[in-house]
Design an enzyme around this catalytic site. Sequence first.
Site, mmCIF file in Angstrom:
data_model
loop_
_atom_site.group_PDB
_atom_site.id
_atom_site.type_symbol
_atom_site.label_atom_id
_atom_site.label_comp_id
_atom_site.label_asym_id
_atom_site.label_seq_id
_atom_site.Cartn_x
_atom_site.Cartn_y
_atom_site.Cartn_z
ATOM 1 N N ALA A 1 36.748 46.536 31.981
ATOM 2 C CA ALA A 1 37.455 45.837 33.060
ATOM 3 C C ALA A 1 36.985 44.401 33.189
ATOM 4 O O ALA A 1 37.564 43.614 33.935
ATOM 5 C CB ALA A 1 37.226 46.571 34.376
ATOM 6 N N GLY A 2 35.944 44.066 32.510
ATOM 7 C CA GLY A 2 35.439 42.696 32.622
ATOM 8 C C GLY A 2 33.934 42.697 32.524
ATOM 9 O O GLY A 2 33.304 43.750 32.414
ATOM 10 N N VAL B 1 31.746 45.966 33.091
ATOM 11 C CA VAL B 1 32.376 46.949 33.963
ATOM 12 C C VAL B 1 33.440 47.709 33.177
ATOM 13 O O VAL B 1 34.204 47.107 32.422
ATOM 14 C CB VAL B 1 33.016 46.248 35.186
ATOM 15 C CG1 VAL B 1 33.769 47.249 36.057
ATOM 16 C CG2 VAL B 1 31.943 45.535 35.999
ATOM 17 N N LYS C 1 29.855 49.906 36.601
ATOM 18 C CA LYS C 1 29.173 48.699 36.124
ATOM 19 C C LYS C 1 27.931 49.137 35.364
ATOM 20 O O LYS C 1 27.098 49.877 35.893
ATOM 21 C CB LYS C 1 28.804 47.822 37.331
ATOM 22 C CG LYS C 1 28.269 46.468 36.960
ATOM 23 C CD LYS C 1 28.232 45.568 38.194
ATOM 24 C CE LYS C 1 27.582 44.248 37.920
ATOM 25 N NZ LYS C 1 27.654 43.351 39.074
ATOM 26 N N ASP D 1 27.499 34.202 47.962
ATOM 27 C CA ASP D 1 28.215 33.908 46.712
ATOM 28 C C ASP D 1 29.698 34.249 46.840
ATOM 29 O O ASP D 1 30.286 34.879 45.961
ATOM 30 C CB ASP D 1 27.564 34.674 45.548
ATOM 31 C CG ASP D 1 27.908 34.046 44.192
ATOM 32 O OD1 ASP D 1 28.447 32.921 44.170
ATOM 33 O OD2 ASP D 1 27.645 34.680 43.161
HETATM 34 N N1 LIG Z 1 35.385 47.757 41.425
HETATM 35 C C1 LIG Z 1 36.037 47.086 40.470
HETATM 36 N N2 LIG Z 1 37.333 47.339 40.242
HETATM 37 C C2 LIG Z 1 38.002 46.665 39.290
HETATM 38 N N3 LIG Z 1 37.476 45.716 38.517
HETATM 39 C C3 LIG Z 1 36.199 45.407 38.696
HETATM 40 C C4 LIG Z 1 35.404 46.068 39.679
HETATM 41 N N4 LIG Z 1 34.169 45.537 39.654
HETATM 42 C C5 LIG Z 1 34.191 44.593 38.713
HETATM 43 N N5 LIG Z 1 35.402 44.510 38.126
HETATM 44 C C6 LIG Z 1 35.803 43.597 37.059
HETATM 45 O O1 LIG Z 1 34.716 43.372 36.225
HETATM 46 C C7 LIG Z 1 34.383 41.986 36.198
HETATM 47 C C8 LIG Z 1 32.887 41.839 36.121
HETATM 48 O O2 LIG Z 1 32.335 42.236 37.321
HETATM 49 P P1 LIG Z 1 30.830 41.967 37.669
HETATM 50 O O3 LIG Z 1 30.595 42.404 39.069
HETATM 51 O O4 LIG Z 1 29.968 42.542 36.618
HETATM 52 O O5 LIG Z 1 30.683 40.446 37.433
HETATM 53 P P2 LIG Z 1 31.005 39.147 38.278
HETATM 54 O O6 LIG Z 1 30.951 39.433 39.737
HETATM 55 O O7 LIG Z 1 32.257 38.538 37.771
HETATM 56 O O8 LIG Z 1 29.843 38.231 37.812
HETATM 57 P P3 LIG Z 1 28.309 38.175 38.169
HETATM 58 O O9 LIG Z 1 27.794 39.552 38.428
HETATM 59 O O10 LIG Z 1 27.796 37.599 36.947
HETATM 60 O O11 LIG Z 1 28.220 37.259 39.324
HETATM 61 C C9 LIG Z 1 34.995 41.410 37.457
HETATM 62 O O12 LIG Z 1 35.322 40.090 37.321
HETATM 63 C C10 LIG Z 1 36.221 42.274 37.642
HETATM 64 O O13 LIG Z 1 37.292 41.728 36.932
#
Ligand SMILES: Nc1ncnc2c1ncn2[C@@H]1O[C@H](COP(=O)(O)OP(=O)(O)OP(=O)(O)O)[C@@H](O)[C@H]1O
Length: 638
Positions: free
Chosen positions: A94-95, A102, A117, A259
């Site tokens: 998902a990213g 994720v 995650k 943030d």
């Molecule tokens: N609960 C969720 N549902 C759907 N997609 C998600 C979810 N959590 C994260 N993602 C996807 O995964 C990506 C990465 O999430 P993650 O929380 O690891 O990183 P971030 O918040 O973008 O960055 P960082 O943790 O480096 O500040 C997100 O940008 C989102 O697109």
Amino acid sequence: MSPRQLIPTLIPEWAPLSIQSYMREGDSDSPPVTPTSQTSSCSSSFSSQKPTYSTIVEDNMDIILDEIRPYVKKITASEQNKKTINQYTLGASAGSGQFGYVRKAYSSTLGEVVAVKIIPKKPWNAQQFSVNQVMRQIQLWKSKGKITKNMSGNEAMRLMNIEKCRWEIYVASRLRDSAHIVQLIECLDSPFSESIWIVTKWCNLGELQWRRENNEDILPQWKKLLTSDCTVSKFAEKIMEDMTKGLQYLYSQGCVHRDIKPSNILLDENEKVAKLSDFGSCIFTPQSLPFTDVNFADCFQRELNKIVGTPAFIAPELCHLGNSKRDFVTDGFKLDIWSLGVTLYCLLHNELPFSGDNEFETYHKIMELSLSSKINGNTLNDFVIKRLLEKDVNLRIDIQNLAKILLCDQAEHSKNSKQPLSSNMIHIRNEGPVRRFFDRLLTKKGKKKHTEKVKDNTFGSININSAVSSHTDEDLDKEAFATTVLRSSPDSSDYCSSLEEEAVQVTDFLDTFCRSSESLHNMNLNNYKQNTEVRTEKSDSSSHSSLKIPTPIKAVIRLKDSPKKNQNKGHTNSSPNKLSFSLTNGSKERHTVNSVGPRKLAHSGNILNFKAYINPAKSDTRETVEDVKTYLNFAEDG
Ligand SMILES: Nc1ncnc2c1ncn2[C@@H]1O[C@H](COP(=O)(O)OP(=O)(O)OP(=O)(O)O)[C@@H](O)[C@H]1O
């Protein structure tokens, strides 16, 4: 067959052997040493190190562990190919973020799709922790008698990373009662797992996107959240409404997010709601944590004044690097209000309000650049610029007033309609409270056309005439702002009578948490992107990497991505990738830092940027040792 080596876990008793070699015999269950109870037998200069928010949290880790234990489950079943883990069947990526990636997954017990995650215990981004940070941590553990033997940098980084995860999980576990926060389900871990797995509710539309080709374009994601009659303005109102609720909830928990930005806002099509995510930078006020410390208030105050977050979204009161205006921040909740303002501005204008070529130029713009030319008569836009993006923190609207102003119609609605207003219904409605609020504001403007100076508390003291029709900041009656924003006016009952008058009390706004995952955003992101195996199409529209670092010191340490390094690969030994050191005292640390050498430091663009920022009159393009010292001193004070 040799026994499998145990890897440290979120729950320490699951892998006691892994750290045993570093512990004093029989000491593993001894109570944590508090900064005030440190003994003089600690030879290191670190034993007299000032306590910080993070050291206080660390000293109370046992309490944090008790709180997170119910959410941490042992990995009992996993396939080699990583297709399943416990009850979860893993799906597409998902990213990814700076610390992990994720994946979408299906939970057979919940019967629903969730997000998992996956955070490698050994940070995959070698720059997540600087050499300096790791050395300090080892020294700190030594000075507190938590370890006796030397510990390798890699081992320390792994423990630091796990500790960072504990905090993030703790925060998420405290924030489970709001529809506007991405909800934690559970975490998975085992002494044989190289990663920590954090399971949360799935938000199918992903992170909030805002960048588009033309300003009036409506992104497909937006239409899915706001199904009928979606305009830029209405979508921004929807985000404002949901985020106001999210921040109001954080405030009620004594939590400052630090943030807020589009990529930390996830959209859920089913619930038709935007939710706050990513709690790694969050801090709680000392009063809202389950432990106390005589130094907590001071440490919280100091932590609040650290630059944590994402440069373009950081509030002006944090940008006064190196001058007397530092330590300006007393109300952390207003940092989040500013960042929300930047987020809404991005949605409305399809651009960042303040953006420089480097982080320091960005800070400069945040402090100096006026947005008055962007006032355009659009009520929402003008409200965002005048009230949320108010540079003077005393005049900026606070979350209680914002909530009171924007959400009171909703309370009225539920009172009058007698129909229970479920959170889903609130969001599915086309005419949300924010819409009605702005409509009403416009109507009021018409009614009060002839009023000289309207003291209308619908706007929490905003001068309606100027908010709607004037086009310059100068027209704002700041005094009226100040008086009405800072106290709750009885006149507001007119619109908010059904609301609780008293916001949840957070007694004072002192202090902070020193995030252990400090990183310098540009370097981090680049490096991370090179390292990661998981490559996903991350929307460029909202990805701004967090600066999880109180100061720019990481630039000194992290030479890996510096231009010099690229030209001359001979610097690899100074890379934190190669961390394998042990320290006995602080002077050696200095030596290590200095051995990196000013000549190499001269190639770190960030020092030059820092220098120019601190002293714009000096336009030399070379750093001196003095510059480096100033930089380090600043960083140390951070
Ligand atoms: N609960 C969720 N549902 C759907 N997609 C998600 C979810 N959590 C994260 N993602 C996807 O995964 C990506 C990465 O999430 P993650 O929380 O690891 O990183 P971030 O918040 O973008 O960055 P960082 O943790 O480096 O500040 C997100 O940008 C989102 O697109």
